[in-house]
Each structure stands twice: as C-alpha cells, then as structure tokens.
Design a protein around this motif. Structure first.
Motif, PDB file in Angstrom:
ATOM      1  N   THR A  98       0.823  -1.116  -0.058  1.00  0.00           N
ATOM      2  CA  THR A  98       0.089  -0.018   0.577  1.00  0.00           C
ATOM      3  C   THR A  98       0.738   1.486   0.202  1.00  0.00           C
ATOM      4  OG1 THR A  98      -1.844  -1.350   0.776  1.00  0.00           O
ATOM      5  CG2 THR A  98      -2.016   1.378   1.327  1.00  0.00           C
ATOM      6  N   HIS A  99       1.840   1.368   0.770  1.00  0.00           N
ATOM      7  CA  HIS A  99       2.635   2.246   0.791  1.00  0.00           C
ATOM      8  C   HIS A  99       3.635   2.499  -0.333  1.00  0.00           C
ATOM      9  CE1 HIS A  99       2.582   2.011   4.714  1.00  0.00           C
ATOM     10  NE2 HIS A  99       3.438   1.941   5.242  1.00  0.00           N
ATOM     11  N   LEU A 149       0.541   4.082  -3.220  1.00  0.00           N
ATOM     12  CA  LEU A 149      -0.363   5.347  -2.928  1.00  0.00           C
ATOM     13  C   LEU A 149       0.978   6.742  -3.463  1.00  0.00           C
ATOM     14  CD1 LEU A 149      -1.579   4.778   0.218  1.00  0.00           C
ATOM     15  CD2 LEU A 149      -2.952   5.348  -1.790  1.00  0.00           C
ATOM     16  N   THR A 150       2.409   5.678  -3.221  1.00  0.00           N
ATOM     17  CA  THR A 150       3.668   6.880  -3.874  1.00  0.00           C
ATOM     18  C   THR A 150       3.673   7.203  -4.612  1.00  0.00           C
ATOM     19  OG1 THR A 150       4.798   5.780  -1.369  1.00  0.00           O
ATOM     20  CG2 THR A 150       6.361   6.904  -3.715  1.00  0.00           C
ATOM     21  N   ARG A 186       1.242   6.265  -7.175  1.00  0.00           N
ATOM     22  CA  ARG A 186      -0.454   7.194  -7.247  1.00  0.00           C
ATOM     23  C   ARG A 186      -0.439   8.631  -7.359  1.00  0.00           C
ATOM     24  NH1 ARG A 186      -4.409   8.040  -9.557  1.00  0.00           N
ATOM     25  NH2 ARG A 186      -6.488   6.879  -9.446  1.00  0.00           N
ATOM     26  N   LEU A 187       0.571   8.861  -6.467  1.00  0.00           N
ATOM     27  CA  LEU A 187      -0.137   9.991  -5.713  1.00  0.00           C
ATOM     28  C   LEU A 187       2.180  10.526  -6.427  1.00  0.00           C
ATOM     29  CD1 LEU A 187      -1.239   9.801  -2.150  1.00  0.00           C
ATOM     30  CD2 LEU A 187      -2.061  10.414  -3.766  1.00  0.00           C
ATOM     31  N   SER A 224       3.464   8.546   2.628  1.00  0.00           N
ATOM     32  CA  SER A 224       2.331   8.500   1.246  1.00  0.00           C
ATOM     33  C   SER A 224       1.426   7.967   2.377  1.00  0.00           C
ATOM     34  CB  SER A 224       2.751   7.742  -0.119  1.00  0.00           C
ATOM     35  OG  SER A 224       3.729   8.495  -0.639  1.00  0.00           O
ATOM     36  N   THR A 225       1.295   6.947   3.014  1.00  0.00           N
ATOM     37  CA  THR A 225       0.151   6.474   3.558  1.00  0.00           C
ATOM     38  C   THR A 225      -0.146   7.534   4.829  1.00  0.00           C
ATOM     39  OG1 THR A 225       0.804   3.969   3.435  1.00  0.00           O
ATOM     40  CG2 THR A 225      -1.138   4.317   4.547  1.00  0.00           C
ATOM     41  N   ALA A 262      -2.351   9.928   2.525  1.00  0.00           N
ATOM     42  CA  ALA A 262      -3.821   9.253   2.182  1.00  0.00           C
ATOM     43  C   ALA A 262      -4.297   8.872   3.167  1.00  0.00           C
ATOM     44  CB  ALA A 262      -3.355   8.718   1.303  1.00  0.00           C
ATOM     45  N   LEU A 265      -8.557   3.176   2.055  1.00  0.00           N
ATOM     46  CA  LEU A 265      -6.978   3.999   1.301  1.00  0.00           C
ATOM     47  C   LEU A 265      -6.906   2.838  -0.008  1.00  0.00           C
ATOM     48  CD1 LEU A 265      -4.769   3.894   4.209  1.00  0.00           C
ATOM     49  CD2 LEU A 265      -5.625   5.340   2.945  1.00  0.00           C
ATOM     50  N   ASN A 322      -8.590   5.109  -3.052  1.00  0.00           N
ATOM     51  CA  ASN A 322      -7.407   6.123  -3.602  1.00  0.00           C
ATOM     52  C   ASN A 322      -7.518   7.415  -4.755  1.00  0.00           C
ATOM     53  OD1 ASN A 322      -6.456   4.758  -6.698  1.00  0.00           O
ATOM     54  ND2 ASN A 322      -7.231   2.959  -5.120  1.00  0.00           N
ATOM     55  N   VAL A 346      -8.581  10.636  -3.076  1.00  0.00           N
ATOM     56  CA  VAL A 346      -7.334  11.032  -2.804  1.00  0.00           C
ATOM     57  C   VAL A 346      -6.295  11.842  -3.415  1.00  0.00           C
ATOM     58  CG1 VAL A 346      -5.270  10.407  -1.809  1.00  0.00           C
ATOM     59  CG2 VAL A 346      -7.048   9.232  -0.989  1.00  0.00           C
TER      60      VAL A 346
END
Length: 450
Positions: A27-28, A31-32, A34-35, A106-107, A110, A424, A428, A431
């Motif tokens: 997930t970390h 999201l890193t 993705r963002l 990043s997590t 979010a 999350l 996403n 976010v």
C-alpha cells in the motif's frame, strides 16, 4: 492464563506475518506512485506544520494535531524496538525500517486527507474524523467502520495505555528504586489532569512535550555518533550491505538472512510510524483550509518518527556495537542502555527521560484515539466513562504483569490496519482527486466547502 497467552502470541505472529507486511508495504508503494511521490513536498509540509489556519473550523491547530499524533506514535519502541530489530534481524533491519518510513509518508498523507474529507460535526459541535468515517461515508461500509472503532478502543487500553504505564513504572523502579505503586499513583494523577480536559488539553501538553523530548533524544544520539565518529561511515556501509546480503555481517554481529533483516526492519518501521494502522487520522479536528494541507502536515509525523528518530537510533546502535564489540547485542534493552551510557554523566538520564516522556506522551495520544472510537460507537454519553476507565487502566498497567497484554494489543493493531488499508485502496481515486485539486494545481491556500 498460560493457554491464553500462547493463543494470542500465536495469533499475533500470524497477523503480523508476511501477508500483513506485504499488504502494508505494498500500500505504501502503491500510494507513493499513485500520488506522484508526495515525499517531494516534505519541506512544504514542514513549513505548513508550524502555520495556523486560525479562521478555519476545527478544535486544535494543525501543529496541535500533528503533536498529538506524534505523541501517540513516538513510544518506547523507537528506542528499544529498533535495538530489538537489530538483534533479531541484523544491521540490515535498520535500512528496511528507514525505507518503510520513506514510503509510509504517502500512506500517512492519504489517511489524513480522507479523515478531513469525510469528517463530521459531533453532538457537541466538535469535528471528528478517522477511518471509521471514511469507511462509512466514503464507501458505505458502516459495519466495517464499527469493527475498526471496536479494535481501536480495545487497542488503546493495550499498547497505548497499560503497556506504556508498565514501561514507565519498570524504568523508575530499576533506575531510582521507586515503588511501582507509588509510580502508578503519580502517573495516574498526571494522566487524569491532562485527559479530563479533552483534546484541547491533550494537544497543548503534547505540543510542549513532543518537541522537547524529541530534541533532547536527538542531541543525545548526535553526541554518541560524534563519539563513534570513526565507525559511523562503516556502520552505514554495513547497514546497507546487510540489507541485501545473506552473508555474515561481521564486526560483532551474527550473520542474518535478507529475509530476516527485511522481516524485522519492516515490522519495526510499521509499528513505529503507524502508517496504515489508521490511528493518527483520528486527530482530524485540526483547523485547516483544505484536506491536502492537513494531509501534508500529518505526513511529516512519519518523517520525524521513522526517517529521523528511528534511523538515528539504528545508527547509534550499529556504530556502538562496532565500537564496543563486547556489548551483548542480542538484548535490545541492554544494548540501548550500554550505548547511551557512553555519554558522560547525563547519558543514563537522557535515555530514562526519553523513555519516560515517549511512553507518557503515547498514553495521552492513545487516550484521544480510544475516546473518539467510543464516541463513534456509542455517542458522547459514553466518553466520560471510557475516559475514567482509561485512567484506572494506567494504574493497573503500572503494577500488573502484562505479558498477555502485549500480544492482545498487537492483535488489535493488526485488526485495525486491515479495514483502514481497504479504505485507502478503495478510495485512492478520491485522494488523487483532492491532491490534483489543491496540490498539483498549486492551490494550497484555497478553502474547501464544508
């Protein structure tokens, strides 16, 4: 009792095994990417953390919310836990712990963004948020939100309260001969004096306590690294090499596999910064113009906790073992004690003060988490009863044997993480949308519509 202890120990080991570690770290990383690597905005986030959006709706300042979250996050595990990870996984565990913190930013970003996005106004007019509201309002998963709140309310009594109180009474008895009952009474009174005042009182104390305790501990680490100056660079090389090499590390260390180094380093990092557990987003009452501003501020908590404090601790531990190979590195607590004893006169005091303040601040921060979870479940009328029970638990923790409590608390923390991570991943897109609106288009000063 023995059967129960064995059961929860086995359950904890299973819950915190490789599936959970892969889910959290995955997930970390997701999201890193993705963002678009929000870690790049770290300096902006630090600047925002000391600013106030005083005209906005909320109960505490952005820094107050960050300090409260940091108070709950920075605990004895930042000191002794890192040493234990080195003892079990070798020096390479420090690298994996640090890497987990970098991606965990990043997590945490979010989590906080969703907490502000889906927060609500309570019966008393306060702002409340957290994964339970994101699950209910963002996904329509009311039952999953209830489960998260139940696990949070229970976990607060364990890792956030009784375990920390026990650590304080044990330290005071071992270092200064103060009885656990006496320590329990004093600690209970101090806790009551702070948390009865609610979130404003907790945030004020944490805003004063957190910078002081972190600064003193960091200065102690810097002194030790200066004393071990000739071993610092070799220690860094050893940490990186051991993270990817299954060969014996040498220099007083036993050989450890890459899998062991990663297993204990990642687990220690996750326990330390709590990114993914869903605890820190509960402090969603901050005055902020939009979700992204508070998300950036909250993300700095993972940076300070893991990327700075845990990394410094790990470097101190590894360089000290290389400088003094006769140290019993297999005992995490003893290893930390010996390392800080190298500071003349004040070394033991700095370590004791760090452990005491880290543990006490964790008690304060988790009291707020548990209370907000209880309010979500039963409404405001139950919060006073929960608060009083929490205060009693502080005394119980100071004098009781807590072998089984550790394992139960670990299980509750893992069970908190699962629904939070689901929210999350499933949200996403929300976010990303909010991040695009305020951050990518450089509109951090734009106000959101409540």
């Amino acid at each position: 009792m023995e059967n129960a202890t064995t059961f929860f120990a086995t359950l904890s080991a299973w819950l915190w095994g490789w599936p959970m570690i892969i889910l959290l770290l995955g997930t970390h990383v997701f999201l890193t990417i993705r963002l678009r690597f929000p870690q790049r905005k770290l300096l902006t986030a630090i600047r925002l953390s000391v600013q106030r959006d005083s005209s906005q709706q909320g109960d505490v300042s952005q820094f107050g919310a960050l300090a409260t979250a940091l108070a709950a996050t920075i605990g004895t595990g930042n000191i002794i836990g890192v040493a234990t990870a080195v003892a079990l996984g070798g020096p390479g565990a420090v690298f994996w712990c640090w890497l987990t913190g970098v991606f965990g930013i990043s997590t945490k970003y979010a989590e906080a963004l969703l907490a502000i996005k889906y927060r609500v106004r309570s019966e008393g007019g306060r702002m409340q948020g957290g994964p339970m509201y994101a699950l209910e309002r963002g996904l329509g998963w009311r039952k999953m939100g209830v489960l998260f709140a139940v696990f949070t309310a229970l976990a607060a009594f364990g890792i956030g309260c009784t375990v920390q109180a026990n650590a304080i009474s044990t330290i005071m008895h071992a270092s200064y001969g103060i009885g656990t009952e006496v320590c329990g009474v004093v600690l209970t009174l101090l806790t009551a004096a702070v948390i009865i005042g609610g979130v404003s009182s907790i945030s004020k104390v944490c805003s004063m306590l957190v910078p002081l305790m972190a600064l003193l501990y960091v200065l102690g680490c810097v002194y030790i690294l200066q004393a071990n100056a000739s071993y610092v660079v070799p220690a860094l090389r050893l940490i990186v090499r051991s993270a990817f090499s299954p060969e014996a590390a040498g220099g007083g260390f036993a050989g450890g596999s890459v899998i062991m180094a990663a297993r204990y380093g990642i687990a220690r990092g996750l326990f330390s910064n709590e990114s993914g557990l869903g605890s820190a987003p509960i402090v969603a009452a901050a005055r902020t113009k939009n979700p992204v501003r508070q998300a950036l501020v909250s993300s700095t908590g993972t940076f300070w906790d893991t990327v700075v404090i845990c990394a410094l601790t790990g470097l101190v531990i590894v360089s000290s073992i290389m400088a003094y190979p006769d140290i019993d590195y297999q005992n995490g607590a003893e290893l930390t004690k010996v390392a800080f004893a190298k500071i003349p006169v004040v070394g033991p005091f700095i370590l004791s003060f760090g452990l005491l303040t880290f543990a006490f601040s964790t008690i304060l921060g988790w009291s707020y988490y548990g209370e907000r979870a209880m309010e979500y479940l039963k409404g405001k009328r139950w919060t006073l009863a929960y608060r009083l029970l929490y205060i009693v638990a502080v005394f119980v923790g100071s004098v009781a044997n807590l072998a089984i409590v550790w394992n139960i608390a670990d299980c509750m923390n893992a069970l908190m993480a699962i629904p939070n991570l689901l929210s999350l991943i499933c949200l996403n897109g929300v976010v990303v949308h909010e991040t695009r609106k305020y951050l990518w288009r450089d509109r951090l000063d734009r106000e959101m519509a409540e």
